[in-house]
Design a protein around this motif. Structure first.
Motif, PDB file in Angstrom:
ATOM      1  N   ALA A   8      -0.790  10.477 -14.108  1.00 14.90           N
ATOM      2  CA  ALA A   8      -0.435   9.498 -15.143  1.00 14.90           C
ATOM      3  C   ALA A   8       0.805   9.960 -15.893  1.00 14.90           C
TER       4      ALA A   8
ATOM      5  N   SER B 288       0.832  -1.205   0.000  1.00 10.25           N
ATOM      6  CA  SER B 288       0.000   0.000   0.000  1.00 10.25           C
ATOM      7  C   SER B 288       0.861   1.248   0.000  1.00 10.25           C
TER       8      SER B 288
ATOM      9  N   LEU C 299       0.022   5.601  -7.710  1.00  6.24           N
ATOM     10  CA  LEU C 299      -1.053   4.768  -8.233  1.00  6.24           C
ATOM     11  C   LEU C 299      -2.292   4.891  -7.364  1.00  6.24           C
ATOM     12  N   ASP C 300      -2.078   5.222  -6.106  1.00  8.27           N
ATOM     13  CA  ASP C 300      -3.170   5.342  -5.152  1.00  8.27           C
ATOM     14  C   ASP C 300      -3.046   6.711  -4.496  1.00  8.27           C
TER      15      ASP C 300
ATOM     16  N   ARG D 139       3.820   9.343 -13.760  1.00  8.31           N
ATOM     17  CA  ARG D 139       4.173   7.912 -13.748  1.00  8.31           C
ATOM     18  C   ARG D 139       4.904   7.549 -15.033  1.00  8.31           C
TER      19      ARG D 139
ATOM     20  N   TYR E 221       2.333   1.734  -3.464  1.00  7.46           N
ATOM     21  CA  TYR E 221       1.382   2.293  -4.429  1.00  7.46           C
ATOM     22  C   TYR E 221       1.172   3.782  -4.196  1.00  7.46           C
TER      23      TYR E 221
END
Lengths: 417, 228
Positions: free
Chosen positions: B85, B53, B61-62, B88, B56
């Protein structure tokens, strides 16, 4: 090739059979749309052109749309007037100054006019008796206005001109009376006048009601039989531009006060049937396309489900939601476009096949009969079918595409790891 | 606790993640961490301690429930999904326990996906760079094969090549050796260490393998979502 398109096509290639079924679904939808449209429109155009060909574009008759208003009603337009015991006036029926009006209309550009007198007639030949509608015509004007001359199977319109007692019978009526060219019949009119007439022409329109119940004779002869000298009760008008008939009819009606009926108005019932016919066709074809759209929805939903993992990794790699949506919309679009292109071929083949069919009907001939299906070739059918399929493909792809875009990569990655 | 690092490439401040629900579950609880460029960090801890967690969250991502992640000193809290995005794509690389290679694409095409998405190079340069990466990871002769023709270790190296395609500032790995045998696991860690040392890419990896974790510069031990 752009990356998103590559991914989209890879997905479809991975489910080749299902993709093929979806494409076929769209192709059949588009193909049937094109074929049905061509059939329906072709038939309707053929029918309309036959109507335009056979019947006058405008008929001015000795009728009024409204009954004559009583003077008391005119004097007190807002009053509560009751008039009782009104008896119809025994007028001399017919279009007043009919021949003068006809001459006046004939001066309009691009217009052909034929005045006529219509009435009932009783024909006797030996022991055979038939009643018929007689139309007193000016043969020369009639030849310009209708295709009567072309429908002649024996004798000619010209023969009506050359002898004053000539009569033209429909082929069915002649058969029922047992009369042939040159035979002398006895004609009795409701006025009580009886004359002897000679069969100078026999025609066949292909419309049984005409061929069995209408006779033509020179206008003078009809006026004598009806005892209505110099009277005409129909002025039939033919325009160079048939679509302008309602406007011209309205002008004539306003000017002369008599009912002027355009061919559109006279055939209103048939046009209403066409509207219903089109509604039935488009809903049937629409249903096919909706089924095809479900096929697209199905394949893209399946791909989204199958490729959940790929969607997760693409998002983690930095693909935005819009990119994912685009991938699946492209898949729908690809199915829609390929399906539409294949559907054009299917539609073209169907139309070509249908138009090569030949039918044979007994009797044959005449304006309204045809030995083949009438098909309308129209680029519009192809464009409309293609556009409809592409739009429905996009709509069908939209829902699974949105679902794919909203997938949470963390859930996917956790589910697999 | 965390060692102060002068210019962290990746930094978490008071990072918490709570799963909402009738009984809220706290996955990550007030974590502060800073990772310097070229640093190789292991996140360890028992199962369910919030290691993944946290990864991420660090990898954008989270979204954290509270606290924030700074990438190259820039606060990511106010960014929207598309901007995350983009980060990333350009700054981060991911390796997971499962390779997640696109099965229909060749190894080379898989490595090209992030580059083509970014579209910063001409196509030929992308291919050259991808082949170079694969060569460095010992996959030069596997480039035209599809993932299902590769061994487990090769697939994971291909996944690393893809994660490195856009030369990320931070490589985030979630149990990257979980499906590998000892030898392949060691190879992956060797790659990570040389990557950190040679290119200055920070590597943050979640692992429960004590032996491998011992090879990193620093260990971040999580218990119940907290650093201890």
């Amino acid at each position: 090739m752009p990356l998103l398109l590559t991914v989209a096509l890879t997905h479809l290639a991975g489910r080749r059979r299902q993709t093929l079924v979806s494409v076929l679904g769209v192709a059949l939808g588009v193909g049937f749309f094109i074929a049905m449209s061509a059939l329906m429109q072709g038939f309707q155009q053929f029918f309309i052109s036959s109507v335009i060909d056979v019947s006058p574009h405008i008929t001015l008759s000795d009728e009024h749309r409204e009954p004559t208003r009583q003077p008391a009603l005119v004097a007190y337009p807002l009053g509560a007037v009751s008039v009782e015991g009104v008896k119809p006036r025994d007028e001399r029926r017919g279009v007043k100054r009919g021949l003068a009006i006809a001459a006046e209309i004939a001066r309009l550009p691009g217009v052909q006019v034929a005045p006529s007198l219509q009435g009932q007639l009783f024909l006797r030949y030996g022991s055979a008796e038939r009643n018929a509608t007689m139309i007193g015509i000016d043969p020369a004007a009639e030849a310009r206005l209708t295709r009567l001359e072309r429908d002649m199977v024996a004798g000619s319109l010209h023969a009506l001109e050359t002898r004053s007692d000539g009569i033209a019978l429909g082929v069915a009526l002649a058969k029922r009376l047992g009369a042939s060219l040159g035979d002398r019949l006895t004609a009795v009119a409701p006025s009580g006048v009886m004359r002897s007439v000679t069969v100078s022409a026999i025609y066949r329109t292909g419309i049984t009601a005409f061929d069995d119940g209408t006779v033509y004779m020179p206008l003078k002869q009809a006026q004598i039989l009806q005892d209505r000298h110099n009277v005409v009760n129909r002025i039939r008008v033919r325009l160079s531009e048939p679509t302008e008939a309602p406007a011209v009819a309205a002008r004539l009606e306003a000017r002369y006060g008599y009912k002027a009926e355009s061919w559109q108005e006279a055939n209103q019932g048939i046009f209403n049937v066409f509207v219903i016919q089109n509604a039935i066709m488009y809903s049937t074809v629409g249903a096919i396309t909706i089924v095809a759209a479900f096929g697209i929805f199905n394949i893209i939903s399946t791909v989204v489900f199958e490729k959940t993992r790929d969607i997760g990794i693409l998002k983690s790699l930095g693909f935005a939601e819009a990119d994912i949506t685009r991938i699946f919309l492209m898949e729908g679009l690809a199915v829609g476009v390929i399906g539409a292109l294949a559907g054009w071929l299917v539609g073209y083949a169907l139309v070509a096949g249908l138009s090569s069919l030949r039918f044979s009907f007994g009797g044959g001939g005449g304006a309204m009969s045809s030995d083949r299906l009438r098909l309308a070739w129209s680029l519009y059918h192809y464009l409309a079918g293609g556009a409809f399929s592409v739009v429905s493909a996009m709509v069908a792809a939209w829902l699974p595409a949105r679902r794919a875009a909203r997938l949470n990569p963390v859930d996917i990655i956790r589910g697999v790891s | 606790m965390t060692v102060p690092v002068p210019t962290p490439v990746l930094e978490a401040r008071g990072l918490s993640r709570v799963l909402p629900g009738p009984v809220p579950v706290t996955l990550v609880n007030g974590v502060d961490v800073a990772v310097a460029p070229g640093e190789f960090v292991a996140i360890t801890g028992p199962s369910g301690s919030g290691k993944s967690s946290l990864l991420y969250l660090l990898g954008l991502l989270d979204r954290p429930t509270s606290g924030t992640v700074l990438l190259e000193g820039r606060d990511t809290a106010p960014l929207d999904g598309d901007e995350l995005a983009r980060l990333r794509l350009e700054k981060l690389g991911f390796v997971f326990q499962f390779h997640f290679l696109l099965p229909e694409f060749t190894v080379l095409d898989n490595v090209l996906v992030p580059m083509r998405k970014r579209a910063a190079l001409p196509r030929a340069a992308m291919t050259e760079h991808a082949l170079d990466l694969l060569d460095r990871l010992g996959l030069a002769d596997q480039a035209r094969k599809r993932p299902d023709q590769l061994s487990g270790g090769q697939r994971q190296r291909a996944a690393i090549a893809r994660a490195l395609a856009n030369a990320p500032r931070v490589l985030l790995a979630d149990e990257p050796t979980g499906n590998l045998d000892t030898r392949n696991a060691q190879t992956v860690f060797d790659i990570f260490r040389s990557l950190a040392a040679d290119t200055g890419t920070a590597v943050v990896t979640v692992t429960h393998d004590e032996h491998l974790a011992a090879q990193t510069d620093r260990r971040l031990h999580l218990v119940d979502g907290r650093c201890v």
